[in-house]
Design an enzyme around this catalytic site. Structure first.
Site, PDB file in Angstrom:
ATOM      1  CG  HIS A  99      -1.991   1.020   1.146  1.00 47.12           C
ATOM      2  ND1 HIS A  99      -1.739   2.348   1.428  1.00 47.12           N
ATOM      3  CD2 HIS A  99      -3.296   0.940   0.794  1.00 47.12           C
ATOM      4  CE1 HIS A  99      -2.859   3.043   1.250  1.00 47.12           C
ATOM      5  NE2 HIS A  99      -3.817   2.216   0.870  1.00 47.12           N
ATOM      6  CD  GLU A 171      -5.315   1.757  -3.045  1.00 51.12           C
ATOM      7  OE1 GLU A 171      -6.506   1.735  -2.735  1.00 51.12           O
ATOM      8  OE2 GLU A 171      -4.399   1.784  -2.212  1.00 51.12           O
TER       9      GLU A 171
HETATM   10  C1  PEP Z   1      -6.778   3.341   0.225  1.00 48.93           C
HETATM   11  O1  PEP Z   1      -5.947   3.995   0.852  1.00 48.93           O
HETATM   12  O2  PEP Z   1      -6.607   2.122   0.000  1.00 48.93           O
HETATM   13  C2  PEP Z   1      -7.964   4.042  -0.241  1.00 48.93           C
HETATM   14  C3  PEP Z   1      -8.504   3.658  -1.355  1.00 48.93           C
HETATM   15  O3  PEP Z   1      -8.419   5.061   0.547  1.00 48.93           O
HETATM   16  P1  PEP Z   1      -9.666   6.038   0.248  1.00 48.93           P
HETATM   17  O4  PEP Z   1     -10.795   5.192  -0.282  1.00 48.93           O
HETATM   18  O5  PEP Z   1      -9.986   6.638   1.588  1.00 48.93           O
HETATM   19  O6  PEP Z   1      -9.209   7.034  -0.742  1.00 48.93           O
END
Ligand code: PEP
Length: 258
Positions: A99, A171
């Site tokens: 992550h 992400e």
């Molecule tokens: C994450 O950090 O995995 C994430 C998707 O956070 P958020 O949905 O709060 O942006």
């Protein structure tokens, strides 16, 4: 590429939130609210301390359990660490690896990520490998090169037949909410473009068939009001949800919102 229809996966990443009691309560409510969902896979990833008790709540339901991190050795003198086998022992079928918060705050490198991925494969624990660029990298237009490197190094020495244990989460760091409601998600168009690029990179690394069989989740401010548009995109096979997964009602609206 000839994509076969994949069952979407929606995963909740609770991060450093919830006491044991709060985690058990939230899992209990989600189990009730989501009991009628048959066409999607659902995963919740509580903090380590809540894993065993949350598993007791969701065991036998349509919700699976995942952890937020894992170590790359099976056992030994590694104070504070937890192995894939330990996670399986308390009921986990998935773990999030690499992550961006772990990469940023704990200086996790692609090499460390790769060691974790490979031990999970050996122990048959499904890994969600997170990739994604910063805002500066996107501005400099090096975002594709960066994500390609994360994939190539994170999946180094992984065999094509082992890719059945791998899910990718794209992400973009700039879209992750970090508790800030002003963070904007990627547009569905930008997300799709990167998901297609990730699939193409996987096809180059393995082959088309393997690339087509890997689920690629989108993460970064996924909410009840944008899930439908994101999930309509061809290469988006699910979501990794942070902030909006903490409240059972909002998580249930995401799961049921497409
Ligand atoms: C994450 O950090 O995995 C994430 C998707 O956070 P958020 O949905 O709060 O942006």
């Amino acid at each position: 590429m000839n994509m076969k229809k994949m069952v979407p996966l929606i995963a909740a990443n609770w991060k450093l939130n919830k006491t044991l009691e709060e985690a058990v309560d939230a899992a209990s409510m989600m189990k009730i609210m989501l009991s009628d969902v048959k066409d999607k896979e659902i995963l919740i990833c509580p903090p380590f301390i809540a894993l065993a008790q949350v598993y007791n709540v969701i065991k036998g339901s349509n919700i699976m359990l995942g952890a937020q991190d894992v170590f790359w050795e099976e056992k030994g003198a590694f104070t504070g660490e937890v192995s894939p086998m330990m996670l399986k022992d308390v009921g986990c079928s998935y773990v999030i690896i690499g992550h961006s918060e772990r990469r940023e705050y704990f200086k996790e490198t692609n090499e460390a990520v790769n060691k974790k991925v490979r031990l999970c494969i050996a122990d048959e624990l499904n890994a969600i490998l997170c990739v994604g660029e910063s805002f500066e990298q996107r501005q400099k237009k090096v975002h594709k090169d960066f994500v390609e490197k994360e994939l190539e190094e994170g999946l180094a020495r992984v065999k094509r037949e082992d890719m059945k244990h791998i899910t990718i989460a794209y992400e973009p760091i700039w879209a992750i909410s970090s508790g800030d409601p002003n963070h904007k998600p990627a547009t569905a168009k930008d997300a799709q473009e990167m998901h297609a690029f990730i699939r193409k990179t996987l096809a180059n690394m393995f082959d088309d068939k393997t690339a087509d069989s890997v689920r690629i989740l989108y993460g970064g401010s996924m909410k009840p009001d944008n899930v439908k548009e994101l999930m309509a995109k061809k290469d988006i096979n699910g979501g990794l949800v942070g902030g909006a997964s903490l409240e059972p009602e909002s998580f249930a609206r995401i799961v049921k919102g497409f």
